[in-house]
Structures are given as C-alpha cells and as structure tokens.
Write a protein that holds these residues in place. Structure first.
Motif, PDB file in Angstrom:
ATOM      1  N   VAL A 120       0.828  -1.206   0.000  1.00  0.00           N
ATOM      2  CA  VAL A 120       0.000   0.000   0.000  1.00  0.00           C
ATOM      3  C   VAL A 120       0.866   1.261   0.000  1.00  0.00           C
ATOM      4  CG1 VAL A 120      -1.948  -1.157   1.123  1.00  0.00           C
ATOM      5  CG2 VAL A 120      -0.194  -0.057   2.528  1.00  0.00           C
ATOM      6  N   GLU A 121       0.222   2.350  -0.299  1.00  0.00           N
ATOM      7  CA  GLU A 121       0.893   3.652  -0.340  1.00  0.00           C
ATOM      8  C   GLU A 121       0.981   4.301   1.036  1.00  0.00           C
ATOM      9  OE1 GLU A 121       2.316   4.983  -3.113  1.00  0.00           O
ATOM     10  OE2 GLU A 121       1.804   3.090  -4.084  1.00  0.00           O
ATOM     11  N   ASN A 122       0.010   3.996   1.914  1.00  0.00           N
ATOM     12  CA  ASN A 122      -0.017   4.669   3.211  1.00  0.00           C
ATOM     13  C   ASN A 122      -0.748   3.816   4.246  1.00  0.00           C
ATOM     14  OD1 ASN A 122      -2.923   5.286   2.990  1.00  0.00           O
ATOM     15  ND2 ASN A 122      -2.252   6.701   1.381  1.00  0.00           N
ATOM     16  N   ARG A 123      -0.644   4.216   5.507  1.00  0.00           N
ATOM     17  CA  ARG A 123      -1.236   3.467   6.607  1.00  0.00           C
ATOM     18  C   ARG A 123      -2.762   3.395   6.492  1.00  0.00           C
ATOM     19  NH1 ARG A 123      -1.248   1.384  11.580  1.00  0.00           N
ATOM     20  NH2 ARG A 123       0.979   1.187  11.912  1.00  0.00           N
ATOM     21  N   ALA A 124      -3.402   4.453   6.069  1.00  0.00           N
ATOM     22  CA  ALA A 124      -4.868   4.456   5.964  1.00  0.00           C
ATOM     23  C   ALA A 124      -5.341   3.354   5.008  1.00  0.00           C
ATOM     24  CB  ALA A 124      -5.368   5.828   5.509  1.00  0.00           C
ATOM     25  N   GLN A 125      -4.661   3.204   3.882  1.00  0.00           N
ATOM     26  CA  GLN A 125      -5.018   2.126   2.949  1.00  0.00           C
ATOM     27  C   GLN A 125      -4.856   0.761   3.610  1.00  0.00           C
ATOM     28  OE1 GLN A 125      -2.462   2.719  -0.444  1.00  0.00           O
ATOM     29  NE2 GLN A 125      -3.814   4.256  -1.372  1.00  0.00           N
ATOM     30  N   ALA A 126      -3.807   0.586   4.365  1.00  0.00           N
ATOM     31  CA  ALA A 126      -3.558  -0.688   5.040  1.00  0.00           C
ATOM     32  C   ALA A 126      -4.644  -0.978   6.068  1.00  0.00           C
ATOM     33  CB  ALA A 126      -2.189  -0.668   5.709  1.00  0.00           C
ATOM     34  N   GLU A 127      -5.019   0.020   6.842  1.00  0.00           N
ATOM     35  CA  GLU A 127      -6.026  -0.178   7.884  1.00  0.00           C
ATOM     36  C   GLU A 127      -7.364  -0.629   7.301  1.00  0.00           C
ATOM     37  OE1 GLU A 127      -5.809   3.621   9.840  1.00  0.00           O
ATOM     38  OE2 GLU A 127      -4.079   3.011  11.055  1.00  0.00           O
ATOM     39  N   VAL A 128      -7.791  -0.020   6.207  1.00  0.00           N
ATOM     40  CA  VAL A 128      -9.053  -0.401   5.565  1.00  0.00           C
ATOM     41  C   VAL A 128      -8.977  -1.826   5.029  1.00  0.00           C
ATOM     42  CG1 VAL A 128     -10.531   0.069   3.558  1.00  0.00           C
ATOM     43  CG2 VAL A 128      -9.732   1.955   4.982  1.00  0.00           C
ATOM     44  N   ARG A 129      -7.868  -2.173   4.396  1.00  0.00           N
ATOM     45  CA  ARG A 129      -7.715  -3.504   3.807  1.00  0.00           C
ATOM     46  C   ARG A 129      -7.577  -4.603   4.869  1.00  0.00           C
ATOM     47  NH1 ARG A 129      -6.531   0.245   0.461  1.00  0.00           N
ATOM     48  NH2 ARG A 129      -6.659  -0.027  -1.797  1.00  0.00           N
ATOM     49  N   ALA A 130      -6.989  -4.280   6.000  1.00  0.00           N
ATOM     50  CA  ALA A 130      -6.774  -5.266   7.051  1.00  0.00           C
ATOM     51  C   ALA A 130      -8.013  -5.494   7.909  1.00  0.00           C
ATOM     52  CB  ALA A 130      -5.613  -4.823   7.940  1.00  0.00           C
ATOM     53  N   ASP A 131      -8.881  -4.532   8.015  1.00  0.00           N
ATOM     54  CA  ASP A 131     -10.043  -4.587   8.908  1.00  0.00           C
ATOM     55  C   ASP A 131     -10.983  -5.732   8.522  1.00  0.00           C
ATOM     56  OD1 ASP A 131     -12.275  -4.149  10.484  1.00  0.00           O
ATOM     57  OD2 ASP A 131     -12.427  -2.016  10.014  1.00  0.00           O
ATOM     58  N   PRO A 132     -11.208  -6.693   9.426  1.00  0.00           N
ATOM     59  CA  PRO A 132     -12.122  -7.810   9.112  1.00  0.00           C
ATOM     60  C   PRO A 132     -13.549  -7.343   8.805  1.00  0.00           C
ATOM     61  CG  PRO A 132     -10.847  -8.318  11.078  1.00  0.00           C
ATOM     62  CD  PRO A 132     -10.581  -6.865  10.735  1.00  0.00           C
ATOM     63  N   ALA A 133     -13.924  -6.183   9.304  1.00  0.00           N
ATOM     64  CA  ALA A 133     -15.265  -5.656   9.043  1.00  0.00           C
ATOM     65  C   ALA A 133     -15.321  -4.810   7.774  1.00  0.00           C
ATOM     66  CB  ALA A 133     -15.737  -4.822  10.234  1.00  0.00           C
ATOM     67  N   ASP A 134     -14.200  -4.627   7.118  1.00  0.00           N
ATOM     68  CA  ASP A 134     -14.160  -3.828   5.891  1.00  0.00           C
ATOM     69  C   ASP A 134     -13.682  -4.712   4.739  1.00  0.00           C
ATOM     70  OD1 ASP A 134     -14.093  -1.737   4.013  1.00  0.00           O
ATOM     71  OD2 ASP A 134     -13.303  -0.296   5.450  1.00  0.00           O
ATOM     72  N   GLN A 135     -12.480  -4.524   4.223  1.00  0.00           N
ATOM     73  CA  GLN A 135     -12.029  -5.316   3.073  1.00  0.00           C
ATOM     74  C   GLN A 135     -11.543  -6.707   3.444  1.00  0.00           C
ATOM     75  OE1 GLN A 135      -9.587  -3.340   0.199  1.00  0.00           O
ATOM     76  NE2 GLN A 135     -10.845  -1.497   0.214  1.00  0.00           N
ATOM     77  N   ASN A 136     -11.168  -6.944   4.674  1.00  0.00           N
ATOM     78  CA  ASN A 136     -10.834  -8.275   5.203  1.00  0.00           C
ATOM     79  C   ASN A 136      -9.865  -9.056   4.308  1.00  0.00           C
ATOM     80  OD1 ASN A 136     -10.865 -10.459   6.971  1.00  0.00           O
ATOM     81  ND2 ASN A 136     -12.757 -11.289   6.150  1.00  0.00           N
ATOM     82  N   LYS A 137      -8.742  -8.449   3.989  1.00  0.00           N
ATOM     83  CA  LYS A 137      -7.770  -9.116   3.119  1.00  0.00           C
ATOM     84  C   LYS A 137      -7.139 -10.337   3.782  1.00  0.00           C
ATOM     85  CE  LYS A 137      -8.277  -6.367  -0.369  1.00  0.00           C
ATOM     86  NZ  LYS A 137      -8.903  -6.822  -1.608  1.00  0.00           N
ATOM     87  N   GLY A 138      -7.088 -10.391   5.098  1.00  0.00           N
ATOM     88  CA  GLY A 138      -6.607 -11.589   5.782  1.00  0.00           C
ATOM     89  C   GLY A 138      -7.554 -12.758   5.554  1.00  0.00           C
ATOM     90  N   GLY A 139      -8.845 -12.493   5.682  1.00  0.00           N
ATOM     91  CA  GLY A 139      -9.843 -13.522   5.394  1.00  0.00           C
ATOM     92  C   GLY A 139      -9.820 -13.932   3.932  1.00  0.00           C
ATOM     93  N   GLY A 140      -9.597 -12.970   3.054  1.00  0.00           N
ATOM     94  CA  GLY A 140      -9.515 -13.274   1.628  1.00  0.00           C
ATOM     95  C   GLY A 140      -8.329 -14.155   1.286  1.00  0.00           C
TER      96      GLY A 140
END
Length: 183
Positions: A120-140
């Motif tokens: 990612v380009e910045n922390r905000a992008q990472a936080e959204v992608r990591a959040d299980p209630a949002d983009q949940n990239k870990g679950g993906g």
C-alpha cells in the motif's frame, strides 16, 4: 475508489477431510497484522479447518518460512500475511516484488498459498484492507488458500479417465485381455 466497489466472492469450499493451514505473519505493523490474522483465523475456522501460526521479522521472510514448513511439516496450505507501506526509498519495490514473486513460484510448484501481503501507499489504505469488518484481506487470503486446497483434493482424487496414461500403464493394459481395456 476500490473500497466502494462490490466484488463477487466465491462460496466457501467444504471438505470431507479436515484441513490444516499454516499462517505465516510478519507483524512489522502489529495492529494491521493482528486485524489480518483475525480475518484469516475466522475464515479457516468457518470452513472447519485448523491452523498453526508462525511469526517472521518481515515480508521477505514469509516465503522462506513457507518453504521450510513445506519441506518439514504436513500442512495442506499456507496463508501469507504482512504489510508493506511505501517509504522514501526503493526498498518498498524490492520487498513487494521479491516476496510476491517467491510466493507465486511456490504456488506454481503446487503449494496452496493465499497471499495476503498488503502493498500500500499509506497506513490508511492498510487499515481499511486489514479490517475484518471492511475489506478483510486476511480472510480473503485464507479463502484463497482454502479454494486451492479444495482444487488440489478434487483433482488428485481423479485418477481414471483423465489425462494421459504413463507408458508403463499403457503397456500393461495392452497386454491384458487381448488388448481390450475398461475404465
């Protein structure tokens, strides 16, 4: 913005026999890694699977840890979790490209790996992608590994009538019952 688009998600695979995955996480950004880890664990458990966890210092060590585990353990698949945030140097490009390339090469060799290393380009992008209630990239990433395990099990169980026969099988079949073969 990608965060507001809807994406199709494949139905969760089901398994006749239990699955065991290794989650390899680089907790360099601990809060982001913890969110991705929560999503991955939940997805594996929802599919009836179990998991083990190992932490490594950074994203570059994730493929090495998976390779070691593949040689020395009995996991069905792997989930790679980490985060690389662009900085001021080209180190970002090296870490992103090399970790991704190593994971892809292992996948092409038959390992079932879900790549959840955020780039990612910045922390905000990472936080959204990591959040299980949002983009949940870990679950993906866990879901990707589970789907690959399901494909591996499906195709490894198909041994009759698919593909070519090895020369020794063809000779053996030709010599029985006047050359007639049955499936």
């Amino acid at each position: 913005m990608a965060g507001h688009e809807s994406h199709y998600i494949l139905p969760r695979p089901s398994f006749d026999k239990p699955v065991k995955l290794l989650i390899v996480v680089a907790p360099y950004y601990k809060d982001i890694a913890d969110n991705m880890l929560a999503g991955a664990k939940a997805e594996i458990e929802a599919a009836g699977g179990t998991w083990d966890l190992v932490e490594v210092p950074g994203a570059l060590e994730i493929p090495t840890a998976i390779s070691i585990a593949d040689r020395t353990s009995n996991f069905d698949g792997y989930v790679a979790l980490g985060c690389v945030i662009r900085g001021e140097t080209t180190h970002y490009d090296t870490v992103c490209n090399d970790s991704s390339r190593a994971i892809q090469l292992m996948g092409l060799q038959g390992l079932c790996i879900g790549n959840g290393i955020l780039t990612v380009e910045n922390r905000a992008q990472a936080e959204v992608r990591a959040d299980p209630a949002d983009q949940n990239k870990g679950g993906g990433a866990a879901a990707a590994a589970l789907h690959l395990i399901a494909l591996t099990r499906k195709w490894s169980a198909q041994s009759k009538g698919v593909g070519f026969k090895a020369p020794s099988e063809a000779i053996q079949l030709a010599g029985t019952d006047n050359g007639s073969t049955t499936a």
